[in-house]
Each structure stands twice: as structure tokens, then as C-alpha cells.
Design a protein around this motif. Structure first.
Motif, PDB file in Angstrom:
ATOM      1  N   TYR A 113     -16.003   1.177  30.349  1.00 28.38           N
ATOM      2  CA  TYR A 113     -16.109   0.140  31.357  1.00 28.38           C
ATOM      3  C   TYR A 113     -17.050  -0.991  30.966  1.00 28.38           C
ATOM      4  O   TYR A 113     -16.804  -2.152  31.314  1.00 28.38           O
ATOM      5  CB  TYR A 113     -16.532   0.755  32.690  1.00 28.38           C
ATOM      6  CG  TYR A 113     -15.559   1.802  33.176  1.00 28.38           C
ATOM      7  CD1 TYR A 113     -14.217   1.497  33.376  1.00 28.38           C
ATOM      8  CD2 TYR A 113     -15.970   3.116  33.410  1.00 28.38           C
ATOM      9  CE1 TYR A 113     -13.313   2.465  33.799  1.00 28.38           C
ATOM     10  CE2 TYR A 113     -15.082   4.081  33.847  1.00 28.38           C
ATOM     11  CZ  TYR A 113     -13.752   3.747  34.034  1.00 28.38           C
ATOM     12  OH  TYR A 113     -12.876   4.713  34.452  1.00 28.38           O
ATOM     13  N   PHE A 170     -15.619  -4.716  30.693  1.00 24.56           N
ATOM     14  CA  PHE A 170     -16.186  -5.774  31.522  1.00 24.56           C
ATOM     15  C   PHE A 170     -16.539  -6.991  30.667  1.00 24.56           C
ATOM     16  O   PHE A 170     -16.239  -8.135  31.030  1.00 24.56           O
ATOM     17  CB  PHE A 170     -17.434  -5.248  32.243  1.00 24.56           C
ATOM     18  CG  PHE A 170     -18.111  -6.264  33.126  1.00 24.56           C
ATOM     19  CD1 PHE A 170     -17.551  -6.608  34.345  1.00 24.56           C
ATOM     20  CD2 PHE A 170     -19.284  -6.864  32.728  1.00 24.56           C
ATOM     21  CE1 PHE A 170     -18.167  -7.550  35.157  1.00 24.56           C
ATOM     22  CE2 PHE A 170     -19.909  -7.801  33.527  1.00 24.56           C
ATOM     23  CZ  PHE A 170     -19.358  -8.146  34.753  1.00 24.56           C
ATOM     24  N   ARG A 220      -9.499  -9.379  39.822  1.00 23.27           N
ATOM     25  CA  ARG A 220      -9.457  -8.007  40.342  1.00 23.27           C
ATOM     26  C   ARG A 220      -9.919  -7.009  39.288  1.00 23.27           C
ATOM     27  O   ARG A 220     -10.686  -6.084  39.576  1.00 23.27           O
ATOM     28  CB  ARG A 220      -8.035  -7.682  40.793  1.00 23.27           C
ATOM     29  CG  ARG A 220      -7.879  -6.313  41.430  1.00 23.27           C
ATOM     30  CD  ARG A 220      -6.437  -6.050  41.796  1.00 23.27           C
ATOM     31  NE  ARG A 220      -5.588  -5.989  40.611  1.00 23.27           N
ATOM     32  CZ  ARG A 220      -5.456  -4.901  39.845  1.00 23.27           C
ATOM     33  NH1 ARG A 220      -6.134  -3.804  40.124  1.00 23.27           N
ATOM     34  NH2 ARG A 220      -4.665  -4.915  38.793  1.00 23.27           N
ATOM     35  N   ASP A 250     -13.737  -7.214  38.839  1.00 20.56           N
ATOM     36  CA  ASP A 250     -14.427  -6.544  39.953  1.00 20.56           C
ATOM     37  C   ASP A 250     -14.320  -5.027  39.836  1.00 20.56           C
ATOM     38  O   ASP A 250     -15.296  -4.300  40.084  1.00 20.56           O
ATOM     39  CB  ASP A 250     -13.835  -7.002  41.291  1.00 20.56           C
ATOM     40  CG  ASP A 250     -14.187  -8.434  41.622  1.00 20.56           C
ATOM     41  OD1 ASP A 250     -15.152  -8.946  41.024  1.00 20.56           O
ATOM     42  OD2 ASP A 250     -13.493  -9.050  42.447  1.00 20.56           O
ATOM     43  N   LEU A 251     -13.143  -4.556  39.450  1.00 22.34           N
ATOM     44  CA  LEU A 251     -12.937  -3.114  39.314  1.00 22.34           C
ATOM     45  C   LEU A 251     -13.767  -2.552  38.161  1.00 22.34           C
ATOM     46  O   LEU A 251     -14.370  -1.469  38.290  1.00 22.34           O
ATOM     47  CB  LEU A 251     -11.452  -2.830  39.085  1.00 22.34           C
ATOM     48  CG  LEU A 251     -10.987  -1.378  39.240  1.00 22.34           C
ATOM     49  CD1 LEU A 251     -11.378  -0.824  40.605  1.00 22.34           C
ATOM     50  CD2 LEU A 251      -9.478  -1.285  39.047  1.00 22.34           C
ATOM     51  N   ARG A 265     -16.539  -3.826  37.024  1.00 25.09           N
ATOM     52  CA  ARG A 265     -17.938  -3.875  37.459  1.00 25.09           C
ATOM     53  C   ARG A 265     -18.264  -2.683  38.352  1.00 25.09           C
ATOM     54  O   ARG A 265     -19.313  -2.036  38.207  1.00 25.09           O
ATOM     55  CB  ARG A 265     -18.204  -5.187  38.204  1.00 25.09           C
ATOM     56  CG  ARG A 265     -19.672  -5.357  38.621  1.00 25.09           C
ATOM     57  CD  ARG A 265     -19.863  -6.569  39.507  1.00 25.09           C
ATOM     58  NE  ARG A 265     -19.682  -7.810  38.779  1.00 25.09           N
ATOM     59  CZ  ARG A 265     -18.699  -8.664  38.979  1.00 25.09           C
ATOM     60  NH1 ARG A 265     -17.761  -8.390  39.887  1.00 25.09           N
ATOM     61  NH2 ARG A 265     -18.626  -9.784  38.304  1.00 25.09           N
ATOM     62  N   LYS A 266     -17.342  -2.374  39.268  1.00 28.07           N
ATOM     63  CA  LYS A 266     -17.552  -1.248  40.181  1.00 28.07           C
ATOM     64  C   LYS A 266     -17.584   0.077  39.426  1.00 28.07           C
ATOM     65  O   LYS A 266     -18.443   0.930  39.674  1.00 28.07           O
ATOM     66  CB  LYS A 266     -16.442  -1.226  41.227  1.00 28.07           C
ATOM     67  CG  LYS A 266     -16.641  -0.199  42.334  1.00 28.07           C
ATOM     68  CD  LYS A 266     -15.479  -0.221  43.320  1.00 28.07           C
ATOM     69  CE  LYS A 266     -15.419  -1.535  44.055  1.00 28.07           C
ATOM     70  NZ  LYS A 266     -14.343  -1.534  45.092  1.00 28.07           N
ATOM     71  N   LYS A 267     -16.638   0.249  38.500  1.00 29.39           N
ATOM     72  CA  LYS A 267     -16.598   1.478  37.698  1.00 29.39           C
ATOM     73  C   LYS A 267     -17.865   1.624  36.862  1.00 29.39           C
ATOM     74  O   LYS A 267     -18.412   2.722  36.714  1.00 29.39           O
ATOM     75  CB  LYS A 267     -15.381   1.468  36.788  1.00 29.39           C
ATOM     76  CG  LYS A 267     -14.048   1.638  37.491  1.00 29.39           C
ATOM     77  CD  LYS A 267     -13.808   3.089  37.894  1.00 29.39           C
ATOM     78  CE  LYS A 267     -12.419   3.300  38.427  1.00 29.39           C
ATOM     79  NZ  LYS A 267     -12.184   4.707  38.817  1.00 29.39           N
ATOM     80  N   ARG A 288     -20.807   0.336  37.511  1.00 28.67           N
ATOM     81  CA  ARG A 288     -21.934   0.638  38.399  1.00 28.67           C
ATOM     82  C   ARG A 288     -21.914   2.109  38.812  1.00 28.67           C
ATOM     83  O   ARG A 288     -22.943   2.789  38.794  1.00 28.67           O
ATOM     84  CB  ARG A 288     -21.858  -0.257  39.639  1.00 28.67           C
ATOM     85  CG  ARG A 288     -23.094  -0.169  40.536  1.00 28.67           C
ATOM     86  CD  ARG A 288     -22.918  -0.984  41.806  1.00 28.67           C
ATOM     87  NE  ARG A 288     -22.693  -2.381  41.493  1.00 28.67           N
ATOM     88  CZ  ARG A 288     -21.611  -3.064  41.867  1.00 28.67           C
ATOM     89  NH1 ARG A 288     -20.642  -2.456  42.526  1.00 28.67           N
ATOM     90  NH2 ARG A 288     -21.497  -4.331  41.575  1.00 28.67           N
ATOM     91  N   ASN A 289     -20.729   2.608  39.184  1.00 27.81           N
ATOM     92  CA  ASN A 289     -20.618   4.012  39.585  1.00 27.81           C
ATOM     93  C   ASN A 289     -20.964   4.947  38.440  1.00 27.81           C
ATOM     94  O   ASN A 289     -21.632   5.976  38.634  1.00 27.81           O
ATOM     95  CB  ASN A 289     -19.201   4.303  40.070  1.00 27.81           C
ATOM     96  CG  ASN A 289     -18.884   3.614  41.386  1.00 27.81           C
ATOM     97  OD1 ASN A 289     -19.794   3.184  42.095  1.00 27.81           O
ATOM     98  ND2 ASN A 289     -17.608   3.482  41.700  1.00 27.81           N
ATOM     99  N   SER A 290     -20.492   4.589  37.250  1.00 24.43           N
ATOM    100  CA  SER A 290     -20.773   5.418  36.074  1.00 24.43           C
ATOM    101  C   SER A 290     -22.265   5.445  35.770  1.00 24.43           C
ATOM    102  O   SER A 290     -22.838   6.490  35.463  1.00 24.43           O
ATOM    103  CB  SER A 290     -20.000   4.868  34.865  1.00 24.43           C
ATOM    104  OG  SER A 290     -20.331   5.567  33.693  1.00 24.43           O
ATOM    105  N   ASN A 317     -24.752   4.855  37.935  1.00 18.87           N
ATOM    106  CA  ASN A 317     -25.451   5.611  38.993  1.00 18.87           C
ATOM    107  C   ASN A 317     -25.308   7.111  38.786  1.00 18.87           C
ATOM    108  O   ASN A 317     -26.263   7.874  38.970  1.00 18.87           O
ATOM    109  CB  ASN A 317     -24.899   5.219  40.369  1.00 18.87           C
ATOM    110  CG  ASN A 317     -25.282   3.808  40.769  1.00 18.87           C
ATOM    111  OD1 ASN A 317     -26.226   3.251  40.224  1.00 18.87           O
ATOM    112  ND2 ASN A 317     -24.545   3.227  41.696  1.00 18.87           N
TER     113      ASN A 317
END
Length: 313
Positions: A235, A239, A257, A260-261, A263-265, A267-269, A271
Motif C-alpha cells: 500500500y 500510494f 478513489r 483514498d483507498l 491511504r486508508k489501507k 493507515r490501517n496497516s 495502526n
């Protein structure tokens, strides 16, 4: 516009040009450019209309984008006096620079156009080259044009197969095209796409990176790379590649899209890995106090960081 086919839209645009309704023709060509970004002729037509409308800055952008396409041969009827796409692009670009008051730059571009014509027309070569090499140079260049044309024909065949979701057959055709013209970044881009559909992601990534190497300012190469890396769950790299696609001019809802996806992945990874790091530190602390020797703890720490937390630092 969506109700009309491509040829019908071109015919309508031609009628608008005859009626001197150039602004409406520009809208149609703009629609075609968005729908068929791999086809240079709508872009060339829009560029020509914009020049006639004296919108030289916009026309200049279109002419510069034409130079990102392979230098394919074009019909004399389409642009009299020009035998290749880049040749006519330089003429259009020179016109823009001239009207914008940059005469010296316009002259440089016309010289580039002249060099192209000298190397693509055997008769022109004979006017400036003496000796036995004349025929050889002309023959080699004619062969090069034929090769590029054959490669482009195969690419279009591959595109049709792709539309029918015949991905393996499409990939085979693209491979044939690359054998003829290995530097065609459009084919590499198409091959990257179709291989990703076949889940051959490593090979797809090679073609996407080759596409970028051949044309480092073409946004679609970075977009292909970003999508492939995303599928590989890389990711952070995905990105970055997608951001470069945006930087070089790609603008559409799907790109936004994807960014954004990714970036979200990412961030989740990140965290999740931070939580795992916290748990790992707690476990190591307990082991250190009660059970395991220091050397074993050190080896365990190295292993954890190398395999799970390396991309956080």
C-alpha cells in the motif's frame, strides 16, 4: 454524445467545423479524448480547432501530449506536408509558440520537424546525404515505419480482445506487438493491465515499470503500477505511484478513489502493526523477566522487526 458511435461523433464534429462552430467541435473531440485516451487523432483534431480559435495555451498542451504517443505514420490528407504524428505535432506546437511571441522556440521546433521529415522521406535524405549510405538509411527508416505500423495494428487487435474479456488471447497479441516494437509504451501499459487481470502481478509490474522508463511523464504508467502494487497489498508503494499519476496530470474519479483507498489501507496497516509492536514489546518484557536468556530475546527482536515492522522506520 453517449448515444452516438465514434465515427458518428467524428462526422458530427466535421460538420461543425464546416459550419465554423469550432467551440462545439472542441467539445466533441474533448469527449473522444477522454473516452479513447490511447488514440492520438481526436487529440490532434482538438489541437487544430483550438489553434483556429486562437486558444494557444490549450492547443500547446494538446500538441505536447501528442509527442508522448509513438511517432506513427499519418496520412498526407490528414496533415499535408507531414508524414508522421510527431512532425505535425511540432508544426502545431511551433504555431502556438509563434503566436505567443516565443519566436526562437518556434524556430527550434520547426527544425525538429524538418529533421523528422528528412529521416522519414528517402527523397529528402538524398538531398542532404551523399554516397552509398543514402539507400540504406531510407530503407531502414521505411522498415521502421512499417514495423511501428504493424505493432500498432496488433495493439488495436489486442484491445478488441480485451474488451471481449479474452485476456489470455489479448496478452498473446500484445507480446507479438512488443516483439516488433519493444519500446512502445502503450503496448507495455496494455500488457500490464491484461496481465493484472490474469493475476500475473509480478510480470504486470515489470511492464508497468518499463512503461514508466520509456515515458517518465505519462501518468498512465504510474497508474498501472499503483493499481498492481495495491493488488499486491504494497500500500505504501501503491500510494506513492498513484500520487505520481496525479502529479503528471491524470484526473478522474477512479484515480481519486484509488488514492483514498490506498491511504486508508496504509493507515490501517500501520495502526495494526503499531498494536502488534506494543503486544510484542509486552511479551518480550515478560519473557525477559521470567523465562528466556538475553541472546534468544535479541534474536527474537531482530526477527520481529525484519518481518513485521521494517516499513515503520
Amino acid at each position: 454524445m453517449e448515444r452516438l458511435s465514434g465515427p458518428e461523433l467524428v462526422q458530427k464534429a466535421s460538420q461543425l467545423i464546416e459550419n465554423n462552430e469550432l467551440d462545439e467541435a472542441v467539445k466533441i473531440f474533448g469527449y473522444l479524448v477522454d473516452k479513447v485516451p490511447d488514440a492520438p487523432l481526436p487529440l490532434l483534431s482538438r489541437c487544430t480547432c483550438l489553434i483556429q480559435l486562437e486558444k494557444y495555451e490549450d492547443a500547446k498542451k494538446d500538441a505536447e501530449n501528442l509527442l508522448h504517443f509513438p511517432n506513427m505514420p499519418i496520412s498526407e490528407e490528414l496533415a499535408p506536408g507531414n508524414s508522421t504524428l510527431h512532425s505535425v505535432a511540432y508544426v502545431r506546437l511551433a504555431k502556438c509558440y509563434k503566436e505567443l511571441g516565443q519566436i526562437e522556440e518556434a524556430e527550434k521546433l520547426l527544425k525538429k520537424r524538418l529533421e523528422i521529415e528528412k529521416t522519414t522521406k528517402p527523397r529528402a535524405i538524398k538531398e542532404i546525404i551523399n554516397g552509398d549510405d543514402e539507400t540504406e538509411v531510407g530503407t531502414n527508416d521505411e522498415q521502421s515505419i512499417k514495423t511501428n505500423k504493424a505493432s500498432e495494428k496488433l495493439r488495436l487487435q489486442g484491445n478488441e480482445l480485451y474488451k471481449l474479456k479474452k485476456y489470455k488471447e489479448s496478452s498473446d497479441i500484445y507480446s507479438e506487438a512488443l516483439e516488433l516494437d519493444p519500446n512502445n509504451f502503450f503496448v507495455h501499459s496494455n500488457q500490464a493491465l491484461v496481465l493484472s487481470k490474469l493475476n500475473e502481478l509480478d510480470d504486470a509490474l515489470v511492464h508497468a515499470e518499463t512503461c514508466i522508463r520509456l515515458n517518465s511523464k505519462w501518468p498512465k504508467g504510474y497508474y498501472r503500477k499503483g493499481c498492481i502494487l495495491f493488488e499486491q497489498k504494497k500500500y505504501s508503494e501503491a500510494f506513492s505511484a498513484l500520487q505520481l499519476a496525479k502529479h503528471y496530470g491524470a484526473e478522474d474519479a477512479d484515480l481519486s478513489r484509488k488514492i483514498d483507498l490506498a491511504r486508508k489501507k496504509l493507515r490501517n496497516s500501520t495502526n495494526l502493526k503499531l498494536i502488534m509492536l506494543s503486544v510484542a514489546v509486552t511479551i518480550i518484557s515478560v519473557l525477559t523477566l521470567y523465562f528466556v536468556e538475553f541472546e534468544q530475546i535479541k534474536n527474537l527482536i531482530y526477527w520481529l522487526f525484519n518481518n513485521y515492522f521494517g516499513d515503520l522506520w
